[in-house]
Design an enzyme around this catalytic site. Structure first.
Site, PDB file in Angstrom:
ATOM      1  N   ASP A  35      68.666  46.532  35.138  1.00  0.00           N
ATOM      2  CA  ASP A  35      68.552  46.623  36.488  1.00  0.00           C
ATOM      3  C   ASP A  35      68.062  47.864  36.228  1.00  0.00           C
ATOM      4  O   ASP A  35      69.740  48.180  35.872  1.00  0.00           O
ATOM      5  CB  ASP A  35      68.432  46.129  37.526  1.00  0.00           C
ATOM      6  CG  ASP A  35      67.043  46.905  38.936  1.00  0.00           C
ATOM      7  OD1 ASP A  35      66.651  47.559  38.537  1.00  0.00           O
ATOM      8  OD2 ASP A  35      67.050  46.306  39.483  1.00  0.00           O
ATOM      9  N   HIS A  52      63.203  52.401  29.983  1.00  0.00           N
ATOM     10  CA  HIS A  52      62.478  50.540  29.120  1.00  0.00           C
ATOM     11  C   HIS A  52      62.799  51.031  27.329  1.00  0.00           C
ATOM     12  O   HIS A  52      63.819  49.787  27.001  1.00  0.00           O
ATOM     13  CB  HIS A  52      61.511  50.232  29.166  1.00  0.00           C
ATOM     14  CG  HIS A  52      60.847  50.110  30.750  1.00  0.00           C
ATOM     15  ND1 HIS A  52      62.452  49.838  31.517  1.00  0.00           N
ATOM     16  CD2 HIS A  52      59.900  50.731  31.641  1.00  0.00           C
ATOM     17  CE1 HIS A  52      61.043  48.909  32.794  1.00  0.00           C
ATOM     18  NE2 HIS A  52      59.870  49.838  32.922  1.00  0.00           N
ATOM     19  N   SER A  80      59.603  39.543  34.860  1.00  0.00           N
ATOM     20  CA  SER A  80      59.344  38.955  35.787  1.00  0.00           C
ATOM     21  C   SER A  80      58.063  38.432  35.901  1.00  0.00           C
ATOM     22  O   SER A  80      57.136  39.077  35.602  1.00  0.00           O
ATOM     23  CB  SER A  80      60.317  38.545  37.447  1.00  0.00           C
ATOM     24  OG  SER A  80      59.476  40.399  38.060  1.00  0.00           O
ATOM     25  N   THR A  81      58.310  37.128  36.756  1.00  0.00           N
ATOM     26  CA  THR A  81      56.764  36.965  37.379  1.00  0.00           C
ATOM     27  C   THR A  81      56.399  38.114  37.920  1.00  0.00           C
ATOM     28  O   THR A  81      54.645  38.497  37.922  1.00  0.00           O
ATOM     29  CB  THR A  81      56.495  35.470  37.900  1.00  0.00           C
ATOM     30  OG1 THR A  81      56.919  35.118  37.084  1.00  0.00           O
ATOM     31  CG2 THR A  81      55.437  35.146  37.980  1.00  0.00           C
ATOM     32  N   TRP A  84      54.179  41.610  36.643  1.00  0.00           N
ATOM     33  CA  TRP A  84      53.131  41.603  36.217  1.00  0.00           C
ATOM     34  C   TRP A  84      52.250  42.972  37.315  1.00  0.00           C
ATOM     35  O   TRP A  84      51.623  43.612  37.061  1.00  0.00           O
ATOM     36  CB  TRP A  84      52.447  40.128  36.125  1.00  0.00           C
ATOM     37  CG  TRP A  84      52.635  39.683  35.273  1.00  0.00           C
ATOM     38  CD1 TRP A  84      53.364  38.181  35.656  1.00  0.00           C
ATOM     39  CD2 TRP A  84      52.374  39.244  34.326  1.00  0.00           C
ATOM     40  NE1 TRP A  84      53.568  37.685  34.097  1.00  0.00           N
ATOM     41  CE2 TRP A  84      52.785  38.571  32.709  1.00  0.00           C
ATOM     42  CE3 TRP A  84      51.375  40.636  32.910  1.00  0.00           C
ATOM     43  CZ2 TRP A  84      52.933  38.310  31.684  1.00  0.00           C
ATOM     44  CZ3 TRP A  84      51.742  40.216  31.922  1.00  0.00           C
ATOM     45  CH2 TRP A  84      52.459  39.586  31.112  1.00  0.00           C
ATOM     46  N   LEU A 146      74.986  33.064  18.950  1.00  0.00           N
ATOM     47  CA  LEU A 146      74.603  33.218  19.947  1.00  0.00           C
ATOM     48  C   LEU A 146      73.071  32.551  19.625  1.00  0.00           C
ATOM     49  O   LEU A 146      72.384  33.372  19.447  1.00  0.00           O
ATOM     50  CB  LEU A 146      74.436  34.524  20.509  1.00  0.00           C
ATOM     51  CG  LEU A 146      74.447  34.753  21.928  1.00  0.00           C
ATOM     52  CD1 LEU A 146      75.292  34.979  22.519  1.00  0.00           C
ATOM     53  CD2 LEU A 146      73.929  36.675  21.770  1.00  0.00           C
TER      54      LEU A 146
HETATM   55  C1  FPP Z   1      64.246  46.634  35.151  1.00  0.00           C
HETATM   56  O1  FPP Z   1      63.750  48.096  35.418  1.00  0.00           O
HETATM   57  C2  FPP Z   1      64.004  46.736  34.199  1.00  0.00           C
HETATM   58  C3  FPP Z   1      62.983  45.960  33.128  1.00  0.00           C
HETATM   59  C4  FPP Z   1      62.030  45.443  34.510  1.00  0.00           C
HETATM   60  C5  FPP Z   1      62.539  45.317  31.991  1.00  0.00           C
HETATM   61  C6  FPP Z   1      63.494  45.417  30.824  1.00  0.00           C
HETATM   62  C7  FPP Z   1      63.185  45.681  29.700  1.00  0.00           C
HETATM   63  C8  FPP Z   1      63.978  46.029  28.530  1.00  0.00           C
HETATM   64  C9  FPP Z   1      65.137  46.502  28.922  1.00  0.00           C
HETATM   65  C10 FPP Z   1      63.410  46.480  27.632  1.00  0.00           C
HETATM   66  C11 FPP Z   1      63.249  45.202  26.664  1.00  0.00           C
HETATM   67  C12 FPP Z   1      63.657  43.308  26.732  1.00  0.00           C
HETATM   68  C13 FPP Z   1      63.560  43.508  25.574  1.00  0.00           C
HETATM   69  C14 FPP Z   1      64.523  42.197  25.369  1.00  0.00           C
HETATM   70  C15 FPP Z   1      63.704  43.953  23.881  1.00  0.00           C
HETATM   71  P1  FPP Z   1      63.481  47.994  36.763  1.00  0.00           P
HETATM   72  O2  FPP Z   1      61.931  49.102  35.617  1.00  0.00           O
HETATM   73  O3  FPP Z   1      63.139  47.479  37.484  1.00  0.00           O
HETATM   74  O4  FPP Z   1      64.571  49.734  37.280  1.00  0.00           O
HETATM   75  P2  FPP Z   1      64.205  50.814  38.749  1.00  0.00           P
HETATM   76  O5  FPP Z   1      64.961  49.107  39.508  1.00  0.00           O
HETATM   77  O6  FPP Z   1      65.212  51.810  38.069  1.00  0.00           O
HETATM   78  O7  FPP Z   1      63.293  51.220  38.686  1.00  0.00           O
END
Ligand code: FPP
Length: 281
Positions: A35, A52, A80-81, A84, A146
């Site tokens: 997160d 990201h 996560s679900t 979307w 792993l």
């Molecule tokens: C949450 O941060 C993160 C995500 C919803 C996406 C995680 C994805 C990646 C790290 C990249 C792709 C992954 C792989 C495995 C290649 P947030 O956007 O909710 O952050 P915030 O809480 O600060 O808004």
């Protein structure tokens, strides 16, 4: 695909990893709620997607460090679900990022002997992502290091609901009786069947929530919250989390005395011995 020699840790890093192995158990399964990508980007006046993108570098470093340390399973909550429901352009950027990461990283995963798996409602993902994922999983399927388990279009409630439907179907068809429903049957009908439950759950970004992640499997996991945002979380942070984990006493609902008695002697892991105490095995 021909496999090259795996990336090696630097001498200084190897020393840290040796120290960690000597100071206690290395968790067999680490699960991570990645997160804080959006907040990391906002802090730098960048678009959320930049967070990201930077997050992929953290994924690379943590996967490599876990492999070198001897962690057996690493589950990453990548989508996560509920995700979307984010703005459409963020969802499509995340899907594109997933696609490009799978294309760019599979060779490195293979080189590092990583076996890629995925849990979640995979058929909801765009078809190109599904195909690339299937290809990466097939390329790495015989790797013995792993297991990197990506949670994609995943939620704990969705997974439990699916398991319940599956089991109810078996009862309805007369394949099992109600009395045969137990914890192990439910576990075996989850997407994580065959994997150990996470020993350690790490959440980055400083928030104290489980956010619908592995609700069944986290029953006895140790929780570690990092104040760092995911894009800045690297192997040094991971080592800190493992050091903290090693300082905990895992009691699985027992009292200290029982845990200490159980942990003396024998080759089995403490978790196995405790499980045997609980179930009377
Ligand atoms: C949450 O941060 C993160 C995500 C919803 C996406 C995680 C994805 C990646 C790290 C990249 C792709 C992954 C792989 C495995 C290649 P947030 O956007 O909710 O952050 P915030 O809480 O600060 O808004």
């Amino acid at each position: 695909m021909e496999r090259e020699a795996p990336n090696k840790p630097t001498e200084a890093d190897k020393k840290l990893q040796d120290e960690l192995r000597a100071s206690g158990d290395i968790p067999a399964h680490i699960a991570i709620i990645m997160d804080g990508n959006g907040r990391w980007a906002k802090q730098r006046s960048l678009p959320r997607v930049a967070g990201h993108r930077q997050g992929v570098s953290s994924v690379r470093d943590i996967v490599e460090a876990c492999g070198q340390l001897g962690v057996e399973y690493l589950t990453l909550y990548a989508f996560s679900t509920e995700n979307w429901n984010r703005p459409m352009d963020e969802v499509s950027t995340l899907m594109r990022l997933l696609l490009s990461s799978l294309s760019d990283e599979t060779e490195r995963l293979n080189k590092n002997n990583v076996h890629l798996t995925a849990i979640g409602d995979i058929k909801k993902l765009p078809i190109e992502v599904q195909e690339k994922l299937a290809e990466s999983m097939s390329i790495t399927q015989n790797n013995t290091g792993l297991t990197l388990n990506l949670a994609l279009s995943y939620s704990g409630r969705w997974e439990i609901m699916e398991a319940v439907k599956e089991i109810a179907g078996k009862v309805q068809r007369g394949e099992i009786t109600l009395d045969e429903i137990n914890e192990s049957l439910l576990s075996n009908n989850l997407t994580t069947a065959g994997m150990p439950e996470p020993d350690l759950l790490i959440r980055t970004g400083g928030e104290y929530r489980v956010s619908n992640f592995m609700l069944w499997q986290l029953a006895y996991s140790e929780l570690y919250i990092s104040e760092s945002y995911w894009p800045e979380f690297d192997r040094a942070h991971l080592y800190e989390a493992i050091r903290d984990y090693q300082s905990r006493e895992r009691r699985f609902g027992l009292v200290s005395e029982q845990v200490r008695r159980r942990s003396n002697g024998g080759e089995k892991s403490l978790a196995t011995k405790i499980y045997e105490t609980i179930t009377g095995a």
